[in-house]
Design an enzyme around this catalytic site. Sequence first.
Site, short mmCIF file in Angstrom:
data_model
loop_
_atom_site.label_atom_id
_atom_site.label_comp_id
_atom_site.label_asym_id
_atom_site.label_seq_id
_atom_site.Cartn_x
_atom_site.Cartn_y
_atom_site.Cartn_z
N ASP A 72 19.19 36.54 -18.14
CA ASP A 72 20.24 36.42 -17.11
C ASP A 72 20.52 37.70 -16.85
O ASP A 72 20.86 38.63 -17.64
CB ASP A 72 21.21 35.71 -17.99
CG ASP A 72 22.52 35.57 -17.32
OD1 ASP A 72 22.76 36.45 -16.12
OD2 ASP A 72 23.26 34.59 -17.43
N TYR A 95 28.34 36.45 0.37
CA TYR A 95 26.81 36.76 0.18
C TYR A 95 26.53 37.76 1.03
O TYR A 95 25.64 38.65 0.87
CB TYR A 95 26.03 35.36 0.34
CG TYR A 95 24.38 35.43 0.46
CD1 TYR A 95 23.84 35.24 -0.70
CD2 TYR A 95 24.01 35.42 1.58
CE1 TYR A 95 22.43 35.61 -0.70
CE2 TYR A 95 22.38 35.59 1.90
CZ TYR A 95 21.92 35.46 0.44
OH TYR A 95 20.50 35.64 0.67
#
Length: 222
Positions: free
Chosen positions: A61, A146
Amino acid sequence: MTQTRSVIITGGGAGIGRATALAFAAQGDHVIIAERDATAGESVAKEIKASGGSAAAIRVDVTIPADLDRLAETAGRADVLVNNAGIFGIKPFFDIVADDFRRTYEVNVVSVFELTRRLAPQMPEGAAIVNISSRSIQGAMNYAHYIASKSAIVGLTRAMALELADRRIRVNAVSPGAIKTEMLASRPDTDFAGMLKHQPLGRLGEPEDIAASIVFLASPGA
């Protein structure tokens, strides 16, 4: 005899990451697939090995420092780093909250800095780093957080290129447009017919198209 290169790809379990892993493996590189989805990562590693290539999968992760430490320690030498892992979210501008920016930046931007900071000391002269931005930085609706993160990748790439030049490590970024991936297909706002109208070649990009660009930028020819 030329030493086999070690290539690390984050988010290598699907889409552009998977295609990139297969492309590097096809030319004889050892590929380390750093993937949060352990099953997807292992699947790509098995696919490479079944074709006679060399690969390993590590569950990572990219937002967890301990995972990044373990990746750097396990990988050892790193000739190529592809910072591909990222997340995408769709929200109208007035629905976005500060935490949307924080989460997106943590995955898409901060992780790139954190992993590179750990791996750069282990990279030899002539090594290469390729970061993944997005053509959306030119402007689009419903994902300002984003777009901001991918714009930051462009600036970070330029800074990294200067900071790492004395180590003879090259840093570049690729900004894909509309690419036919699982992520694109899962978006609720995806209008393939509408997208095709804006593609000069009359087709969406394939993950292999971007993989070819990444492999080139990581090559001595670049």
